[in-house]
Design a protein around this motif. Structure first.
Motif, PDB file in Angstrom:
ATOM      1  N   UNK A  94       7.510  -4.731  -4.941  1.00 57.06           N
ATOM      2  CA  UNK A  94       8.170  -4.851  -6.252  1.00 57.06           C
ATOM      3  C   UNK A  94       8.714  -6.255  -6.513  1.00 57.06           C
ATOM      4  N   UNK A  95       9.322  -6.860  -5.492  1.00 56.99           N
ATOM      5  CA  UNK A  95       9.856  -8.216  -5.652  1.00 56.99           C
ATOM      6  C   UNK A  95       8.733  -9.226  -5.872  1.00 56.99           C
ATOM      7  N   UNK A  96       7.630  -9.095  -5.169  1.00 58.86           N
ATOM      8  CA  UNK A  96       6.526 -10.033  -5.310  1.00 58.86           C
ATOM      9  C   UNK A  96       5.857  -9.913  -6.677  1.00 58.86           C
ATOM     10  N   UNK A  97       5.555  -8.674  -7.073  1.00 57.36           N
ATOM     11  CA  UNK A  97       4.869  -8.494  -8.348  1.00 57.36           C
ATOM     12  C   UNK A  97       5.758  -8.820  -9.544  1.00 57.36           C
ATOM     13  N   UNK A 102       0.412  -0.510 -10.815  1.00 57.74           N
ATOM     14  CA  UNK A 102       1.608   0.293 -10.595  1.00 57.74           C
ATOM     15  C   UNK A 102       2.868  -0.493 -10.922  1.00 57.74           C
ATOM     16  N   UNK A 103       2.779  -1.826 -10.803  1.00 56.17           N
ATOM     17  CA  UNK A 103       3.918  -2.679 -11.113  1.00 56.17           C
ATOM     18  C   UNK A 103       3.773  -3.364 -12.473  1.00 56.17           C
ATOM     19  N   UNK A 104       2.830  -2.905 -13.294  1.00 51.40           N
ATOM     20  CA  UNK A 104       2.683  -3.430 -14.639  1.00 51.40           C
ATOM     21  C   UNK A 104       2.035  -4.787 -14.740  1.00 51.40           C
ATOM     22  N   UNK A 105       1.300  -5.202 -13.696  1.00 50.76           N
ATOM     23  CA  UNK A 105       0.687  -6.529 -13.647  1.00 50.76           C
ATOM     24  C   UNK A 105      -0.804  -6.411 -13.937  1.00 50.76           C
TER      25      UNK A 105
END
Length: 379
Positions: A264-267, A298-301
């Motif tokens: 989560x932090x990376x994306x 999953x992370x919106x990227x």
């Protein structure tokens, strides 16, 4: 339900994901595997881990030697396999050990998990033919093959491998086993600040030298409009000093290895995710559906992919992602033209992809276990 799981690298994030899925389906798992790091594991999400020794990426002879050492002294693998209901081997080297271990549990179902097609399985050299012959012999004992992409079955197993047992597709979706981890994130835009600069994330196993060169060229020509965030474990067989290479490219940032909890932090730093692979171009790279497309969405990227490969076809079928004709002019032109409005349209396309195409739930875990014990074929 007792599962004995042989793996090529106990530190592989995909092994951790699979153990979580077994646990969610109610199985008790024992992991036997090699490792690519110095420190051995003893537990993995509650599963006992039995260390089979250290191996090195890209050193096939050393890996084969490690397999033979365990085949010649099989006490540990035979003891672990007693009472097993399912024995799984992840890739050829681990599957050879799984087949040997079945002697201790002849009633167990034998499963071959094949998530990459190594170049030796496709070549015509003597070493290639030897590996292909070993795989063909081992498959005669298998009850099921697990693959992560329909192209592996369509282009490889059905065309090139005789007498293939039933094949079950289990994509590299992101586990959300209680249904809450991505309840809000999956259909939201990336949390990175509006571009430019546009931030591309390249995460995972870093083994593609051409990807490094393509991204470096893109960043250098962008005049500050594009930056690249990199995280993962570089292959020493492909990169002798990855950190030094990164340091020579202004606009590149390397965070090193990461855990699933770091994603989560990376994306959150990224607008786009690099999902192009040239490592085995025209073969495995054309067929695979990598973890990063599911993780990114999953992370919106927004994933970046080529239209000519399975990743591009998967995304195009869902009207999602930045799908390009090539990683040369098409890539450069797309990033020269992109603005915030276009990016928001791409993000909205990611948000429209059905959650079930991205996220693995307990139902996926139950279906996997059912296939492995033979219920899926009987249904």
């Amino acid at each position: 339900m007792k599962i004995v799981y042989f793996v090529h690298d106990v530190h592989d994030a995909a092994v951790e994901r699979r153990v979580r899925m077994f646990n969610a389906a109610g199985a008790i798992t024992t992991v036997l595997g090699f490792r690519r790091r110095d420190e051995p594991l003893t537990k993995l999400h509650g599963a006992q881990v039995i260390d089979l020794g250290k191996t090195e990426d890209g050193r096939m002879a050393q890996r084969v030697s490690a397999v033979f050492a365990n085949l010649l002294r099989p006490k540990a693998i035979l003891e672990a396999a007693k009472g097993a209901d399912v024995i799984i081997g992840r890739n050829v080297e681990a599957f050879a050990l799984a087949t040997r271990a079945r002697v201790a549990a002849p009633q167990a179902r034998l499963v071959y998990e094949c998530l990459d097609i190594h170049r030796l399985l496709l070549g015509s050299s003597l070493p290639s033919k030897a590996v292909q012959a070993v795989q063909a012999r081992l498959l005669k004992n298998a009850d099921l093959v697990l693959t992560s992409s329909p192209a592996f079955e369509r282009e490889y197993f059905r065309k090139r491998v005789p007498d293939v047992p039933p094949v079950f597709l289990i994509e590299n979706k992101v586990p959300d086993l209680d249904g809450t981890a991505f309840a809000d994130a999956v259909h939201q835009s990336a949390s990175a600040d509006p571009g430019p600069p546009w931030i591309i994330g390249w995460f995972g196993m870093l083994r593609c030298k051409r990807t490094f060169d393509v991204l470096a060229d893109l960043v250098r020509q962008s005049e500050g409009r594009i930056k690249v965030v990199i995280a993962g474990r570089p292959s020493p067989a492909e990169f002798t000093d990855f950190a030094a290479m990164v340091a020579k490219v202004p606009g590149f940032t390397f965070h090193g290895a990461y855990f699933a909890a770091d994603l989560p932090r990376l994306y959150a730093q990224c607008h786009f995710a690099w999902a192009i692979d040239f490592f085995e171009e025209g073969l495995n790279s054309s067929w695979l559906l990598p973890n990063r497309i599911y993780e990114a969405m999953a992370h919106g990227v927004v994933p970046i992919a080529l239209s000519s490969v399975e990743v591009g076809r998967w995304l195009a079928a869902r009207s999602a992602g930045l799908v390009l004709a090539d990683a040369g002019p098409s890539l450069h032109q797309s990033f020269q033209a992109i603005d915030q409005q276009q990016f928001e349209q791409l993000t909205a396309g990611v948000g429209r992809v059905p959650r079930s195409d991205i996220i693995a739930t307990k139902a996926d875990c139950d279906a996997l276990l059912a296939a492995m014990i033979g219920q899926e074929q009987q249904a």
